[in-house]
Design an enzyme around this catalytic site. Structure first.
Site, short mmCIF file in Angstrom:
data_model
loop_
_atom_site.label_atom_id
_atom_site.label_comp_id
_atom_site.label_asym_id
_atom_site.label_seq_id
_atom_site.Cartn_x
_atom_site.Cartn_y
_atom_site.Cartn_z
N VAL A 1 103.35 32.14 32.51
CA VAL A 1 103.22 30.81 31.92
C VAL A 1 104.51 30.01 32.15
CG1 VAL A 1 102.62 29.50 29.86
CG2 VAL A 1 101.72 31.81 30.15
N ASP A 2 105.64 30.62 31.88
CA ASP A 2 106.92 29.96 32.13
C ASP A 2 107.08 29.61 33.60
OD1 ASP A 2 108.31 29.61 29.71
OD2 ASP A 2 108.81 31.72 29.62
#
Length: 401
Positions: free
Chosen positions: A174-175
């Site tokens: 996600v990051d």
């Protein structure tokens, strides 16, 4: 004749001011730095980016987590809560093309360094705000990390084996995706600036990044109202497309169409499966998934991973082993594609790092500078801004740098 600029990154001359930490923001700015941008990373005096403390593992006292995200950058320390620190930021903004920050919502505005304030200093500034849930909406002030959004964003609901507890993806996906989107966003804003002369405000958030990756899964839910479940390595729409147990481990077999299904059966000698009308088209293979996977597993368990992968590779059928990361990095193809490079570090010596994934024929990216030590370039930056040696000593005494 078109002029060729070899070994000069496409973003040479672009200045990036990075006021971010941890993963998404630093990854975004590193992608720009790899392509030639001059990235200045600003960190808190005495502490720095929190990933400097993400140990073990470490090399000569330097966190490998931090090292992986901060190459090709210069680094300085600056206390943004001081008036002198804010003034230095304003001076840096005046000559920057891009600013990337990932503070809590409203923090930059409280410091008097929000986009509306900074665009008055530099109307050409592309200001990128990275956040967890976006800078507007009911959840804009909620704290967020990759793991939180892997759960909230639905990823963990489809990751892992059926009937097992939820697990996260092994990478901080996600990051990393948010960092990719942030870098893409600022590049589009720069392109618009070339035509209009004006910068703009760019946003990238963890929530919107992970939701955007749902693609065909989300489209299916919107069409049917049925949420997909955890299926291990299997695919909800394609069969066979998963890992199979072998004599000595596991092998991936990935068959996305009926043509490759026939090739796979021929390559592995699975004539009975090829001739079975229940398995001739993908829709039926999905329908009879359990039966088919059971039959294929009987076969795969009788062979080694290498035996199966060799047959698949010879026939041009997609498949392969499940490597651990050390095995991946040892693959000859990784060396051939220059995905491991070395750079001189001031305390470590020669530091191995991952290479550049995007290959440009005329203006390639490169790994030129090792990740900076905390405050390594502070004096250099301040000298460029017109601060005297005496000024710099005074700033240090006051805790500004």
């Amino acid at each position: 004749m078109r002029e060729v600029f070899l070994m000069v990154g496409p973003l040479q001359g672009i200045k990036v001011l990075e006021l971010s930490r941890t993963l998404a923001g630093p990854f975004a700015s590193m992608l720009l730095a790899d392509m030639g941008a001059d990235v200045l990373k600003v960190e808190q005096p005495g502490i720095g980016d929190e990933t400097r403390g993400y140990t073990p593992p470490e090399i000569a006292g330097e966190s490998t987590y931090y090292l992986s995200l901060n190459r090709n950058k210069r680094g300085m320390t600056l206390n943004l809560k001081t008036d002198a620190g804010k003034e230095i930021v304003r001076r840096l903004v005046a000559e920057s093309d891009i600013l990337i920050e990932n503070f809590r919502n409203g923090t930059m505005e409280k410091l008097g360094l929000g986009y509306n304030e900074l665009k008055e200093i530099n109307p050409r500034l592309v200001y990128c705000a990275v956040s967890g849930f976006g800078r507007t909406g009911l959840m804009k002030d909620e704290p967020a990390y990759d793991l939180v959004l892997q759960g909230f964003g639905g990823l963990m609901s489809v990751t892992g084996e059926a009937g097992s507890p939820p697990v996260k993806v092994g990478y901080s996906i996600v990051d990393l995706t948010t960092g990719l989107y942030a870098s893409l966003g600022v590049m589009m804003a720069l392109w618009v600036r070339e035509k209009t002369g004006k910068g703009q405000y760019v946003e990238a958030s963890l929530l919107e990044s992970i939701v955007s990756l749902q693609t065909y899964l989300a489209q299916g839910v919107m069409a049917t109202g049925i949420a997909p479940k955890r299926m291990g390595s299997a695919h909800p729409n394609i069969v066979p497309y998963q890992a199979f147990e072998t004599k000595d481990g596991y092998v991936i077999i990935a068959i996305p169409n009926d043509w490759l299904w026939k090739k796979m059966c021929d390559a592995l000698g699975l004539n009975e499966l090829k001739d079975n009308p229940k398995f001739s088209v993908n829709a039926d293979r999905v329908k009879y998934r359990t039966e088919l996977i059971g039959l294929m597993t009987v076969y795969s368990k009788s062979k080694t991973t290498k035996e199966i992968t060799d047959k698949l590779r010879a026939a041009g059928v997609p498949g392969g082993p499940i490597n651990d990361i050390s095995q991946v990095l040892a693959e000859p193809q990784i060396k051939e594609r220059e995905m491991i490079v070395e750079v001189e570090h001031p305390t470590i010596g020669m530091l191995k790092m991952l290479g550049i994934p995007i290959k440009l024929s005329e203006t390639p990216g490169s790994v030129r500078i090792a990740p900076p030590l905390l405050g390594q370039h502070t004096s250099e930056v301040l000298d460029h801004l017109g601060y005297s040696a005496e000024d710099i000593v005074h700033l240090k005494e006051k805790g500004v740098i």
